[in-house]
Design a protein around this motif. Sequence first.
Motif, PDB file in Angstrom:
ATOM      1  N   ALA A   1      38.139   2.285 -19.904  1.00  0.00           N
ATOM      2  CA  ALA A   1      38.621   1.319 -18.916  1.00  0.00           C
ATOM      3  C   ALA A   1      37.502   0.944 -17.944  1.00  0.00           C
ATOM      4  O   ALA A   1      36.525   1.675 -17.776  1.00  0.00           O
ATOM      5  CB  ALA A   1      39.818   1.887 -18.162  1.00  0.00           C
ATOM      6  N   GLY A   2      37.675  -0.198 -17.275  1.00  0.00           N
ATOM      7  CA  GLY A   2      36.624  -0.707 -16.414  1.00  0.00           C
ATOM      8  C   GLY A   2      36.544  -0.074 -15.041  1.00  0.00           C
ATOM      9  O   GLY A   2      35.582  -0.297 -14.314  1.00  0.00           O
ATOM     10  N   ASP A   3      37.543   0.753 -14.656  1.00  0.00           N
ATOM     11  CA  ASP A   3      37.518   1.319 -13.309  1.00  0.00           C
ATOM     12  C   ASP A   3      36.560   2.501 -13.222  1.00  0.00           C
ATOM     13  O   ASP A   3      36.290   3.194 -14.206  1.00  0.00           O
ATOM     14  CB  ASP A   3      38.930   1.751 -12.893  1.00  0.00           C
ATOM     15  N   GLN A   4      36.064   2.760 -12.046  1.00  0.00           N
ATOM     16  CA  GLN A   4      35.081   3.830 -11.846  1.00  0.00           C
ATOM     17  C   GLN A   4      35.647   5.224 -12.085  1.00  0.00           C
ATOM     18  O   GLN A   4      34.947   6.076 -12.638  1.00  0.00           O
ATOM     19  CB  GLN A   4      34.485   3.720 -10.444  1.00  0.00           C
ATOM     20  N   PRO A   5      36.897   5.528 -11.693  1.00  0.00           N
ATOM     21  CA  PRO A   5      37.417   6.870 -11.993  1.00  0.00           C
ATOM     22  C   PRO A   5      37.432   7.186 -13.490  1.00  0.00           C
ATOM     23  O   PRO A   5      37.136   8.311 -13.891  1.00  0.00           O
ATOM     24  CB  PRO A   5      38.830   6.827 -11.412  1.00  0.00           C
ATOM     25  N   ALA A   6      37.768   6.193 -14.314  1.00  0.00           N
ATOM     26  CA  ALA A   6      37.761   6.421 -15.762  1.00  0.00           C
ATOM     27  C   ALA A   6      36.355   6.733 -16.246  1.00  0.00           C
ATOM     28  O   ALA A   6      36.145   7.657 -17.047  1.00  0.00           O
ATOM     29  CB  ALA A   6      38.318   5.198 -16.490  1.00  0.00           C
ATOM     30  N   LEU A   7      35.375   5.998 -15.750  1.00  0.00           N
ATOM     31  CA  LEU A   7      33.987   6.221 -16.152  1.00  0.00           C
ATOM     32  C   LEU A   7      33.489   7.580 -15.664  1.00  0.00           C
ATOM     33  O   LEU A   7      32.789   8.292 -16.393  1.00  0.00           O
ATOM     34  CB  LEU A   7      33.104   5.106 -15.607  1.00  0.00           C
ATOM     35  N   ALA A   8      33.869   7.953 -14.460  1.00  0.00           N
ATOM     36  CA  ALA A   8      33.461   9.247 -13.926  1.00  0.00           C
ATOM     37  C   ALA A   8      34.045  10.386 -14.755  1.00  0.00           C
ATOM     38  O   ALA A   8      33.379  11.402 -14.997  1.00  0.00           O
ATOM     39  CB  ALA A   8      33.907   9.376 -12.470  1.00  0.00           C
ATOM     40  N   ARG A   9      35.275  10.212 -15.202  1.00  0.00           N
ATOM     41  CA  ARG A   9      35.900  11.267 -16.015  1.00  0.00           C
ATOM     42  C   ARG A   9      35.204  11.383 -17.365  1.00  0.00           C
ATOM     43  O   ARG A   9      35.005  12.490 -17.880  1.00  0.00           O
ATOM     44  CB  ARG A   9      37.381  10.950 -16.194  1.00  0.00           C
ATOM     45  N   VAL A  10      34.828  10.245 -17.947  1.00  0.00           N
ATOM     46  CA  VAL A  10      34.078  10.262 -19.206  1.00  0.00           C
ATOM     47  C   VAL A  10      32.761  11.002 -19.021  1.00  0.00           C
ATOM     48  O   VAL A  10      32.375  11.836 -19.848  1.00  0.00           O
ATOM     49  CB  VAL A  10      33.834   8.824 -19.706  1.00  0.00           C
ATOM     50  N   CYS A  11      32.067  10.719 -17.929  1.00  0.00           N
ATOM     51  CA  CYS A  11      30.793  11.395 -17.659  1.00  0.00           C
ATOM     52  C   CYS A  11      30.986  12.908 -17.561  1.00  0.00           C
ATOM     53  O   CYS A  11      30.171  13.688 -18.075  1.00  0.00           O
ATOM     54  CB  CYS A  11      30.186  10.867 -16.361  1.00  0.00           C
ATOM     55  N   SER A  12      32.052  13.321 -16.898  1.00  0.00           N
ATOM     56  CA  SER A  12      32.330  14.746 -16.753  1.00  0.00           C
ATOM     57  C   SER A  12      32.530  15.408 -18.112  1.00  0.00           C
ATOM     58  O   SER A  12      31.986  16.481 -18.384  1.00  0.00           O
ATOM     59  CB  SER A  12      33.570  14.941 -15.877  1.00  0.00           C
ATOM     60  N   VAL A  13      33.280  14.747 -18.983  1.00  0.00           N
ATOM     61  CA  VAL A  13      33.551  15.317 -20.312  1.00  0.00           C
ATOM     62  C   VAL A  13      32.276  15.343 -21.156  1.00  0.00           C
ATOM     63  O   VAL A  13      31.995  16.336 -21.845  1.00  0.00           O
ATOM     64  CB  VAL A  13      34.664  14.522 -21.015  1.00  0.00           C
ATOM     65  N   LEU A  14      31.493  14.271 -21.138  1.00  0.00           N
ATOM     66  CA  LEU A  14      30.255  14.247 -21.919  1.00  0.00           C
ATOM     67  C   LEU A  14      29.302  15.352 -21.473  1.00  0.00           C
ATOM     68  O   LEU A  14      28.615  15.971 -22.288  1.00  0.00           O
ATOM     69  CB  LEU A  14      29.577  12.887 -21.787  1.00  0.00           C
ATOM     70  N   GLY A  15      29.277  15.619 -20.180  1.00  0.00           N
ATOM     71  CA  GLY A  15      28.401  16.657 -19.661  1.00  0.00           C
ATOM     72  C   GLY A  15      28.804  18.057 -20.060  1.00  0.00           C
ATOM     73  O   GLY A  15      27.968  18.963 -20.108  1.00  0.00           O
ATOM     74  N   GLU A  16      30.085  18.257 -20.342  1.00  0.00           N
ATOM     75  CA  GLU A  16      30.577  19.604 -20.673  1.00  0.00           C
ATOM     76  C   GLU A  16      30.971  19.729 -22.142  1.00  0.00           C
ATOM     77  O   GLU A  16      31.637  20.689 -22.539  1.00  0.00           O
ATOM     78  CB  GLU A  16      31.785  19.937 -19.802  1.00  0.00           C
ATOM     79  N   LEU A  17      30.525  18.788 -22.978  1.00  0.00           N
ATOM     80  CA  LEU A  17      30.959  18.765 -24.374  1.00  0.00           C
ATOM     81  C   LEU A  17      30.591  20.045 -25.110  1.00  0.00           C
ATOM     82  O   LEU A  17      31.394  20.596 -25.875  1.00  0.00           O
ATOM     83  CB  LEU A  17      30.345  17.551 -25.080  1.00  0.00           C
ATOM     84  N   ASP A  18      29.378  20.549 -24.901  1.00  0.00           N
ATOM     85  CA  ASP A  18      28.967  21.786 -25.569  1.00  0.00           C
ATOM     86  C   ASP A  18      29.861  22.960 -25.179  1.00  0.00           C
ATOM     87  O   ASP A  18      30.214  23.791 -26.028  1.00  0.00           O
ATOM     88  CB  ASP A  18      27.516  22.113 -25.232  1.00  0.00           C
ATOM     89  N   ASP A  19      30.224  23.037 -23.910  1.00  0.00           N
ATOM     90  CA  ASP A  19      31.097  24.123 -23.455  1.00  0.00           C
ATOM     91  C   ASP A  19      32.473  24.016 -24.092  1.00  0.00           C
ATOM     92  O   ASP A  19      33.091  25.029 -24.430  1.00  0.00           O
ATOM     93  CB  ASP A  19      31.231  24.096 -21.927  1.00  0.00           C
ATOM     94  N   LEU A  20      32.939  22.784 -24.290  1.00  0.00           N
ATOM     95  CA  LEU A  20      34.249  22.596 -24.915  1.00  0.00           C
ATOM     96  C   LEU A  20      34.214  23.019 -26.380  1.00  0.00           C
ATOM     97  O   LEU A  20      35.171  23.633 -26.878  1.00  0.00           O
ATOM     98  CB  LEU A  20      34.663  21.127 -24.793  1.00  0.00           C
ATOM     99  N   VAL A  21      33.103  22.740 -27.066  1.00  0.00           N
ATOM    100  CA  VAL A  21      32.954  23.200 -28.454  1.00  0.00           C
ATOM    101  C   VAL A  21      33.007  24.723 -28.508  1.00  0.00           C
ATOM    102  O   VAL A  21      33.670  25.317 -29.371  1.00  0.00           O
ATOM    103  CB  VAL A  21      31.639  22.672 -29.066  1.00  0.00           C
ATOM    104  N   LYS A  22      32.333  25.378 -27.568  1.00  0.00           N
ATOM    105  CA  LYS A  22      32.347  26.843 -27.541  1.00  0.00           C
ATOM    106  C   LYS A  22      33.742  27.376 -27.236  1.00  0.00           C
ATOM    107  O   LYS A  22      34.169  28.392 -27.798  1.00  0.00           O
ATOM    108  CB  LYS A  22      31.354  27.354 -26.497  1.00  0.00           C
TER     109      LYS A  22
END
Length: 328
Positions: A32-53
């Motif tokens: 989505a175009g809103d900033q909260p959606a983008l911020a949440r995506v950034c948070s998930v991308l940053g922790e992707l390795d931890d989520l795999v573990k």
Amino acid sequence: MSGKNWDRVPIDAQSVDAPLSQSAIFLVGTVAGDQPALARVCSVLGELDDLVKTVGFRDLGGRLSCIAGIGRDLWDRLSPGRRPLELKPFAPIKGAVHSAPTTPGDLLFHIRAERPDMCFEFGRILLDRLGPGVSVVDEVIGFRYFDARDLLGFVDGTANPAGLDLPASALVGDEDADFAGGSYVVVQKYLHDMQAWARIPTPEQEAIIGRTKIDNIEIDDDDAPRKSHKSLATVVDADGNEHDILRDNMPFGRPGQNEFGTYFIGYSRYLWVTEKMLQRMYVGDPPGAYDRLLDVSTPHTGTTFFAPTRPMLQTLAQDAREQLPTVG
């Protein structure tokens, strides 16, 4: 394909070189175009390795992995003015008989494991973390079919590069040093007309594919009046150098819905290689002599992404997150 310059490429690329798995889920989403959606995506991308573990520790033998790819439009939102040299939206292809469409996609998650439940659990948690700001526009659950065959009955991925040829074919090198170790990713979802394919005699099927059906022996069709899928998918540059891509295609289907398909996913060092391969398939070589496989296999999606290295993905997410509001 030459493997030179690979002493300078990071070894912490995402798991592009992971072995072929028994199960996979392919998720394509828009943000989505809103900033909260983008911020949440950034948070998930940053922790992707931890989520795999978090999910993968339950069975280390399950070999859970996830590759995140980012489309051009989302990349520009995350890192304005600085992107991989060839990253652009998938270019639709119009042949005389068959066409390849372009479809939306900001994010790609290529989830792989030896167990379907691990892919499922990871996908469930991933989408929950991403939240309602990410809309899934395509979801395909793939499976390994017998001895790595597609649903048409032929072994798929035989020509994949191996050893030093793998990174030289699939990962960006010093020609784009800021993004070295990343990979261009093209995905297409093909649906097969299984009844039409079954009506084609096996020798003709083999001529279309370019390999024998039972023992997977390559057929020399240099003198044939019509090139096979194997030959049309072979890309050679003006200097006579052959360029490979890494495929991790998976069959999928729902017999009750008469749905049978192949999810094509190709990782490449140069996006132009995959683009030229598809042009040869749809336009033909010579023009008009298109890939006859397309008479029974129809693409329903077409999207391009870039999968950065792990540290590049984390830096991209962190830099963008610092410019956005905090997500609770």
